[in-house]
Every structure is written in C-alpha cells, then in structure tokens.
Design a protein around this motif. Sequence first.
Motif, PDB file in Angstrom:
ATOM      1  N   ARG A  36      75.941 -25.584 -96.069  1.00  0.00           N
ATOM      2  CA  ARG A  36      75.564 -26.376 -94.898  1.00  0.00           C
ATOM      3  C   ARG A  36      74.075 -26.680 -94.946  1.00  0.00           C
ATOM      4  NH1 ARG A  36      73.668 -25.912 -89.526  1.00  0.00           N
ATOM      5  NH2 ARG A  36      73.277 -23.665 -89.758  1.00  0.00           N
ATOM      6  N   VAL A  37      73.725 -27.956 -94.754  1.00  0.00           N
ATOM      7  CA  VAL A  37      72.332 -28.386 -94.648  1.00  0.00           C
ATOM      8  C   VAL A  37      72.205 -29.274 -93.421  1.00  0.00           C
ATOM      9  CG1 VAL A  37      71.826 -28.227 -97.120  1.00  0.00           C
ATOM     10  CG2 VAL A  37      72.754 -30.342 -96.184  1.00  0.00           C
ATOM     11  N   ASP A  38      70.996 -29.328 -92.850  1.00  0.00           N
ATOM     12  CA  ASP A  38      70.814 -30.143 -91.643  1.00  0.00           C
ATOM     13  C   ASP A  38      69.505 -30.928 -91.660  1.00  0.00           C
ATOM     14  OD1 ASP A  38      69.012 -28.117 -91.339  1.00  0.00           O
ATOM     15  OD2 ASP A  38      69.896 -27.276 -89.503  1.00  0.00           O
ATOM     16  N   THR A  39      68.889 -31.060 -92.850  1.00  0.00           N
ATOM     17  CA  THR A  39      67.669 -31.867 -92.977  1.00  0.00           C
ATOM     18  C   THR A  39      67.813 -32.805 -94.167  1.00  0.00           C
ATOM     19  OG1 THR A  39      66.535 -30.287 -94.426  1.00  0.00           O
ATOM     20  CG2 THR A  39      66.296 -29.971 -92.034  1.00  0.00           C
ATOM     21  N   LEU A  40      67.083 -33.907 -94.111  1.00  0.00           N
ATOM     22  CA  LEU A  40      67.133 -34.863 -95.225  1.00  0.00           C
ATOM     23  C   LEU A  40      66.611 -34.267 -96.522  1.00  0.00           C
ATOM     24  CD1 LEU A  40      66.186 -38.366 -93.760  1.00  0.00           C
ATOM     25  CD2 LEU A  40      68.361 -37.634 -94.759  1.00  0.00           C
ATOM     26  N   PRO A  41      65.483 -33.518 -96.504  1.00  0.00           N
ATOM     27  CA  PRO A  41      65.075 -32.883 -97.758  1.00  0.00           C
ATOM     28  C   PRO A  41      66.129 -31.918 -98.285  1.00  0.00           C
ATOM     29  CG  PRO A  41      63.256 -32.896 -96.205  1.00  0.00           C
ATOM     30  CD  PRO A  41      64.465 -33.347 -95.441  1.00  0.00           C
ATOM     31  N   GLY A  42      66.799 -31.223 -97.377  1.00  0.00           N
ATOM     32  CA  GLY A  42      67.855 -30.321 -97.811  1.00  0.00           C
ATOM     33  C   GLY A  42      69.015 -31.076 -98.434  1.00  0.00           C
ATOM     34  N   VAL A  43      69.364 -32.227 -97.845  1.00  0.00           N
ATOM     35  CA  VAL A  43      70.439 -33.055 -98.408  1.00  0.00           C
ATOM     36  C   VAL A  43      70.048 -33.559 -99.793  1.00  0.00           C
ATOM     37  CG1 VAL A  43      71.729 -35.204 -98.148  1.00  0.00           C
ATOM     38  CG2 VAL A  43      71.314 -33.759 -96.151  1.00  0.00           C
ATOM     39  N   GLU A  44      68.808 -34.044 -99.894  1.00  0.00           N
ATOM     40  CA  GLU A  44      68.346 -34.581-101.173  1.00  0.00           C
ATOM     41  C   GLU A  44      68.375 -33.528-102.270  1.00  0.00           C
ATOM     42  OE1 GLU A  44      64.482 -36.998-102.976  1.00  0.00           O
ATOM     43  OE2 GLU A  44      64.437 -36.164-100.942  1.00  0.00           O
ATOM     44  N   ALA A  63      70.224 -30.737-102.271  1.00  0.00           N
ATOM     45  CA  ALA A  63      71.599 -30.290-102.496  1.00  0.00           C
ATOM     46  C   ALA A  63      72.382 -31.284-103.344  1.00  0.00           C
ATOM     47  CB  ALA A  63      72.298 -30.075-101.151  1.00  0.00           C
ATOM     48  N   LEU A  64      72.083 -32.567-103.191  1.00  0.00           N
ATOM     49  CA  LEU A  64      72.822 -33.584-103.945  1.00  0.00           C
ATOM     50  C   LEU A  64      72.503 -33.556-105.438  1.00  0.00           C
ATOM     51  CD1 LEU A  64      72.784 -36.666-101.534  1.00  0.00           C
ATOM     52  CD2 LEU A  64      74.730 -35.224-102.157  1.00  0.00           C
ATOM     53  N   ARG A  65      71.525 -32.752-105.830  1.00  0.00           N
ATOM     54  CA  ARG A  65      71.264 -32.600-107.257  1.00  0.00           C
ATOM     55  C   ARG A  65      72.303 -31.718-107.928  1.00  0.00           C
ATOM     56  NH1 ARG A  65      64.799 -31.321-106.420  1.00  0.00           N
ATOM     57  NH2 ARG A  65      64.219 -33.397-105.582  1.00  0.00           N
ATOM     58  N   GLN A  66      73.097 -31.026-107.123  1.00  0.00           N
ATOM     59  CA  GLN A  66      74.165 -30.184-107.645  1.00  0.00           C
ATOM     60  C   GLN A  66      75.474 -30.975-107.686  1.00  0.00           C
ATOM     61  OE1 GLN A  66      74.314 -26.298-105.666  1.00  0.00           O
ATOM     62  NE2 GLN A  66      72.268 -26.688-104.807  1.00  0.00           N
ATOM     63  N   ASP A  67      76.480 -30.372-108.282  1.00  0.00           N
ATOM     64  CA  ASP A  67      77.798 -31.002-108.364  1.00  0.00           C
ATOM     65  C   ASP A  67      78.633 -30.601-107.159  1.00  0.00           C
ATOM     66  OD1 ASP A  67      77.236 -32.226-110.789  1.00  0.00           O
ATOM     67  OD2 ASP A  67      77.881 -30.474-111.946  1.00  0.00           O
ATOM     68  N   TRP A  68      79.234 -31.601-106.500  1.00  0.00           N
ATOM     69  CA  TRP A  68      80.072 -31.363-105.334  1.00  0.00           C
ATOM     70  C   TRP A  68      81.366 -32.143-105.477  1.00  0.00           C
ATOM     71  CZ3 TRP A  68      78.200 -27.582-102.413  1.00  0.00           C
ATOM     72  CH2 TRP A  68      76.821 -27.347-102.425  1.00  0.00           C
ATOM     73  N   ASP A  69      82.422 -31.603-104.889  1.00  0.00           N
ATOM     74  CA  ASP A  69      83.691 -32.330-104.855  1.00  0.00           C
ATOM     75  C   ASP A  69      83.703 -33.361-103.747  1.00  0.00           C
ATOM     76  OD1 ASP A  69      85.182 -31.026-106.981  1.00  0.00           O
ATOM     77  OD2 ASP A  69      85.150 -29.233-105.719  1.00  0.00           O
ATOM     78  N   ALA A  70      82.971 -33.102-102.648  1.00  0.00           N
ATOM     79  CA  ALA A  70      82.943 -34.030-101.524  1.00  0.00           C
ATOM     80  C   ALA A  70      81.790 -33.680-100.604  1.00  0.00           C
ATOM     81  CB  ALA A  70      84.260 -33.988-100.753  1.00  0.00           C
ATOM     82  N   VAL A  71      81.446 -34.657 -99.761  1.00  0.00           N
ATOM     83  CA  VAL A  71      80.435 -34.458 -98.722  1.00  0.00           C
ATOM     84  C   VAL A  71      81.085 -34.732 -97.374  1.00  0.00           C
ATOM     85  CG1 VAL A  71      78.253 -35.267 -97.749  1.00  0.00           C
ATOM     86  CG2 VAL A  71      78.515 -35.087-100.227  1.00  0.00           C
ATOM     87  N   PRO A 115      69.623 -34.449 -86.358  1.00  0.00           N
ATOM     88  CA  PRO A 115      68.227 -34.500 -85.887  1.00  0.00           C
ATOM     89  C   PRO A 115      67.357 -35.404 -86.766  1.00  0.00           C
ATOM     90  CG  PRO A 115      69.014 -32.227 -85.995  1.00  0.00           C
ATOM     91  CD  PRO A 115      70.043 -33.073 -86.676  1.00  0.00           C
ATOM     92  N   GLY A 116      66.992 -36.550 -86.225  1.00  0.00           N
ATOM     93  CA  GLY A 116      66.072 -37.440 -86.927  1.00  0.00           C
ATOM     94  C   GLY A 116      66.730 -38.397 -87.907  1.00  0.00           C
ATOM     95  N   PHE A 117      68.008 -38.311 -88.122  1.00  0.00           N
ATOM     96  CA  PHE A 117      68.700 -39.245 -89.035  1.00  0.00           C
ATOM     97  C   PHE A 117      70.186 -39.266 -88.683  1.00  0.00           C
ATOM     98  CE2 PHE A 117      68.873 -35.108 -90.938  1.00  0.00           C
ATOM     99  CZ  PHE A 117      70.080 -35.031 -91.599  1.00  0.00           C
ATOM    100  N   SER A 118      70.914 -40.146 -89.358  1.00  0.00           N
ATOM    101  CA  SER A 118      72.349 -40.284 -89.087  1.00  0.00           C
ATOM    102  C   SER A 118      73.151 -40.069 -90.358  1.00  0.00           C
ATOM    103  CB  SER A 118      72.654 -41.667 -88.510  1.00  0.00           C
ATOM    104  OG  SER A 118      72.578 -42.652 -89.542  1.00  0.00           O
ATOM    105  N   GLY A 119      74.448 -39.938 -90.173  1.00  0.00           N
ATOM    106  CA  GLY A 119      75.330 -39.757 -91.317  1.00  0.00           C
ATOM    107  C   GLY A 119      75.334 -40.951 -92.249  1.00  0.00           C
ATOM    108  N   LEU A 120      74.980 -42.138 -91.719  1.00  0.00           N
ATOM    109  CA  LEU A 120      74.943 -43.322 -92.584  1.00  0.00           C
ATOM    110  C   LEU A 120      73.810 -43.227 -93.595  1.00  0.00           C
ATOM    111  CD1 LEU A 120      75.713 -46.199 -90.048  1.00  0.00           C
ATOM    112  CD2 LEU A 120      77.283 -44.960 -91.560  1.00  0.00           C
ATOM    113  N   VAL A 121      72.715 -42.551 -93.226  1.00  0.00           N
ATOM    114  CA  VAL A 121      71.631 -42.333 -94.180  1.00  0.00           C
ATOM    115  C   VAL A 121      72.113 -41.423 -95.303  1.00  0.00           C
ATOM    116  CG1 VAL A 121      69.306 -41.380 -94.474  1.00  0.00           C
ATOM    117  CG2 VAL A 121      69.880 -42.661 -92.397  1.00  0.00           C
ATOM    118  N   VAL A 122      72.878 -40.397 -94.954  1.00  0.00           N
ATOM    119  CA  VAL A 122      73.437 -39.502 -95.965  1.00  0.00           C
ATOM    120  C   VAL A 122      74.394 -40.274 -96.875  1.00  0.00           C
ATOM    121  CG1 VAL A 122      74.745 -37.384 -96.354  1.00  0.00           C
ATOM    122  CG2 VAL A 122      73.202 -37.558 -94.395  1.00  0.00           C
TER     123      VAL A 122
END
Length: 382
Positions: A40-48, A50-58, A65-72
Amino acid sequence: MSISSADRPLRILHVEDSEPDHELILAELRRAHIIPDVLRVDTLPGVEQALRQDWDAVISDFNLPGFSGLVVLDMVKALAQPIPFILVSGQIGEDTAVAAMRTGASDYLLKNNLARLAPALVHAIEAHQSERARQDANRALLKSKQQLHELAGHLQTSIEMERAAIAREIHDDVGGSLTALKFDLAWIARHAQDEDVRQRTQSALETVSSAIEASQRIMHNLRPAILEQGLVAALQWMAARFERRTGIATTVRTSHEQMQLPAGVPLVAYRTAQEALTNVSKHAHATRVEIELSIDSGVLTLELSDNGQGIPPGALAKARSFGIRGLHERAATVGGWVDLSSSNKGVSLILSVPLEANTDDGLGLEGLFTAMHDPSIWSGES
C-alpha cells in the motif's frame, strides 16, 4: 488453472490512503481464495518508486491526498509494459468512470460493492496476459517473416551468383573449346582434298555452330549481359526473342529510353519479365503481350499484360505455386512489390519499386556480375 486458484501470490500495488479500506480490499481478495502480495502506498513519490517493481495489477482509490487515481493511471500507462489498472472509489461520477475506462483503466468499482473486485481483478489480469501473449506472438511472427525475407533475398543472391559463375565457365571452358574446335574444322575444310572429308567437315562445322549458339542462349539466360545496355534495351531484346520463339506479338512501351536505376533493380525487373513471359508461353494461350516500363513520382513500374485465358481460380493457392511467390520475394529484395490481376480477358502483372528507397550499399547483384568476367559474344557470332 485460473488465476484465482493459482498457488502463486498475486503482486498487487494498492494506492490507498485509508488503512481500513485497504484491509477491506485484502479481506475481499482472500474471501475469493486469492493469495495477495500487496503493497500500500499513498503518495505520488511512493507510487513512482513502487512502479519500478513488477506487479500483476494496480488497484487505486480515486480521491487521494493531493492527486487522483487518474494521475496514477497515467503513470501506469507510461510504463514500458503497462499492467491492469482497477479504479476503486467511494464516490465517482459516471462521466469520470467512463473517461477512466476510455483512458485505459481495466475496470472501476464502488467501495460499497467490492463483491465484484475479485472477478474484475482476475478478468483484468487474464485479459492482460492474453494481450501480452498475442503481442509476443505477433512480434515472433514479424521476426519470422523478416527472417524469411532475408533468407529469400540471400537465396536469390546465391542463385544469381551461381548463374553468373556457370555462365563464366560456359564462356571460358565450353565456349573457348567450341571456338577452337570450329577454327580447326574450318582449317581442315580449307585444306582437305577429298570431297567426302570436306562434306563431313562442313557438317561438323554446322554442328559446332549450333552448339555455340546453344551455349550463347544458355549463357544469356543464366547471366543477362544485355542488361549492361540498360533495362529498356534488355526488355526490347527479350521481347523480340520471345516473339520470334513463340509467335506471340510482343510490344514494349517505355516512358524513358534511358533509365538510371539503383544496383539490383534492373536485374529484378528483368527476371520478373522473364518469369512472366515464361508463364505466358506455358499457360496463357495468348496472342498478344504488352510490356510497359515507366518511372513516375520516384517509382519504377513494370507492367506485363496478355490477352490469354487468365489464371484459374485457386491456382495461385496451390501448394507448389512457387513462381509468383518467387516474384514477390525477389521484388522484396529491392523494396518493391508485385500485384497480379486476372480475368477471362487475360492477366496483368505489375512490379513496383520505389527508387528513392534503394541506395547502392555495395556491389549488389548487378555490381557483382559486372565485377566478374564478362562473357562476351564468341567469334563474332550472334
């Protein structure tokens, strides 16, 4: 085995600022017998990061806070290999949900209806895996086609090299021996006193002359030295020989009497015309053939049409219909293509070669032949 029953945990990135909502997502997945490996992440830097790793889905909340799911979603789409993205929100307008789907989201859910989460997640991951498999298969197919084109081009080059080598041997060995034999027989004929000897010698001279003519014909078919006079002259010469041999009226029209063409292109055009005329003589039952050569807008066009019976339906799809396939492959070696049309009024074959795409990267087929020994006409005979 379906994803929901797989032993491997599903690696899921959960973009969520509420710990209780995060726990609800985990509970829903476990209830569906999915083994989650969730971050679980809740900041844009954290998302950025985390996305360097391999994931099956988001799985992402919409209001953060400060952004929306569309930015993700935009960040996920920017990945080299985008992954399934599911939007989950307590409140989301229909227009926003539709926009997210159009933008690339796999699905969207309301937090008060998480029962659909597991099926939506499984469907999104399986659809993504199927799409990746399809893309991998397409890439493999394109690579295979490219390798086949390269192989076909290599085979065509090898064949022409072998033809040139055989023509050279015919000229140097067979032709030289026959010419020497002809000179010897001519000397015997001039000095023989016996009439029977002179008659037999004259008969031998005629046989040797026929053998020389046959050797010349074979040599020209193997290595068209006439191309050194230009493609237009070569086609005119070929058409005249074809008309004499078959009795089929053959005309050549051209937009340019002299054409400066990239190396390799004249030989491809010559061989295309040669193959087409061979097919006409064998199958068309035609009485007239028209050959038109032109250059327009940087494209060389060679069209051969006849007034024969046409090609029977399905003939080109036969397993051993290699002639036309060979023309396609030969044209591809110089970046060109072949179009073939047929009706009960005859067949039209068109070779098109973009000239600007052809650059002289080396000798090419024509340059290769020019660099080899030139099999000139023997003893002034033609």
